[in-house]
Design a protein around this motif. Sequence first.
Motif, short mmCIF file in Angstrom:
data_model
loop_
_atom_site.label_atom_id
_atom_site.label_comp_id
_atom_site.label_asym_id
_atom_site.label_seq_id
_atom_site.Cartn_x
_atom_site.Cartn_y
_atom_site.Cartn_z
N GLY A 1 2.41 3.90 5.01
CA GLY A 1 2.66 4.78 6.29
C GLY A 1 1.58 5.90 6.55
N ILE A 2 1.62 6.64 7.52
CA ILE A 2 0.80 7.66 7.62
C ILE A 2 1.59 8.97 8.23
CG2 ILE A 2 -1.12 9.05 8.86
CD1 ILE A 2 -2.40 6.00 9.09
N GLY B 1 0.79 -1.38 0.04
CA GLY B 1 0.08 0.13 -0.01
C GLY B 1 0.94 1.27 0.11
N GLY B 2 0.45 2.42 -0.37
CA GLY B 2 0.95 3.65 -0.41
C GLY B 2 0.87 4.27 0.72
N GLY B 3 2.03 5.08 1.10
CA GLY B 3 2.02 6.20 1.94
C GLY B 3 1.27 7.43 1.91
N THR B 4 1.05 8.11 2.99
CA THR B 4 0.19 9.58 2.91
C THR B 4 0.71 10.54 3.48
OG1 THR B 4 -2.01 10.40 3.02
CG2 THR B 4 -1.34 9.03 4.82
N GLY C 1 4.60 1.75 1.33
CA GLY C 1 5.43 3.09 1.26
C GLY C 1 5.19 3.87 2.27
N SER C 2 6.30 4.71 2.61
CA SER C 2 6.46 5.73 3.99
C SER C 2 5.39 6.46 3.78
CB SER C 2 7.84 6.00 4.25
OG SER C 2 8.18 6.95 3.34
N ASP D 1 4.46 4.07 10.66
CA ASP D 1 5.48 3.51 9.90
C ASP D 1 4.70 2.63 9.04
OD1 ASP D 1 7.45 5.17 10.65
OD2 ASP D 1 8.16 3.79 11.99
N ALA D 2 5.28 2.50 7.80
CA ALA D 2 4.83 1.36 6.89
C ALA D 2 5.20 -0.01 7.47
CB ALA D 2 5.39 1.62 5.56
N THR D 3 4.60 -1.08 6.83
CA THR D 3 5.25 -2.30 7.33
C THR D 3 5.41 -3.23 6.15
OG1 THR D 3 2.71 -3.48 6.75
CG2 THR D 3 3.16 -2.45 9.03
N ASN D 4 6.26 -4.49 6.49
CA ASN D 4 6.92 -5.31 5.60
C ASN D 4 6.06 -6.06 4.87
OD1 ASN D 4 9.54 -3.94 6.40
ND2 ASN D 4 9.67 -5.61 7.90
#
Length: 339
Positions: free
Chosen positions: A253-254, A233-236, A273-274, A259-262
């Motif tokens: 991530g937000i 998924g994408g970060g924002t 994505g972060s 943080d984003a996950t693996n």
Amino acid sequence: MSELKTNKISTNDGNNVAIDDALGLKSYDTAGRNALTSVAGDMIYNTDTLSPEYYNGSQWVLLYDTTLNIEYLVVGGGGGASSGVAGGGGGGGVNAGSTSSLLKDTFYQISIGAGGTRGTNNNAGSVGTESRFDSFYGGTGGYSGSQNAVASQPNTHTGSGGGGGGGTNGSAQQTAGSAGTKGNATAGAAGVQGSRGGGGGGASTAGSGINGGQGEGNSLETGSSQIYGSGGGGGTAGSSGNGTGGTNAGDGGIRNTTDATNGTDNFGGGGGGSGGTLASNFYYGLSGNGGSGVVVLKVPSIFTLTQGSGSTLSLTTSTSGTDTIYKFTGGTGTVKFTL
């Protein structure tokens, strides 16, 4: 002296031999069989090969079908996501099928692809590594775009494309990585400038908006469907609304709060994505690593697997009826199958 034992002998009107119960052949292991003084037409049951065998006058021949039929699943390593309002990493390519063209007593190459590493401090992540069983490949997942990094693939792209990042340093939103060519793979989604990253492409469906694409289901390993090669998924840059990765892939991530996950190892999931903040006070959250790939083989249990010299393959086994399931989770090397 040979001895025939029976409870009853009676005439039969037809031109055949009828037996009321199962015919029990004398059992020997291979060493015991070889010690026999045999003539053409002799039959036994071999407890080593698990098959009836007959002597043709010069050698023992199995009545069992000894064709080396192999079902395979080959999944590449997922892409690591970039840092800085980044898109999700692409899922590893998924290649599944069956073959009867390989030979017994012949070594074949196996390698397990590593997941791509995440980027830090607004830098790009890395692509995964492709997995291989002989000439069957599961391609790598591409890394994603971010504020400064353009979604990228290897020169000969072999897996799903990562989503483009939603940066503010460029004049327009970034485009996504393209679909791969080794194993099933789809493209990522574009990011939105100044807002969010796009979802990484999965083996079955492309990234959609901020969410990662779904991978491909396969039941070879466990008998029930599992999902391989999903996009992250994408970060924002906002305070909510991060992207959700496909099954076994990382979530985005937000901003500077989550943080984003693996991606999940041995499922080839792309990293999330972060998140981050926009100009002028850039903040770069952690992005996700891609999950490693896997090779799963289903082989008739009459065959024995032998690893070649110097092999570093990590292997677990299980049984399914008359077949053996070999799951390779890391390393590289060669294997052969013998009777």
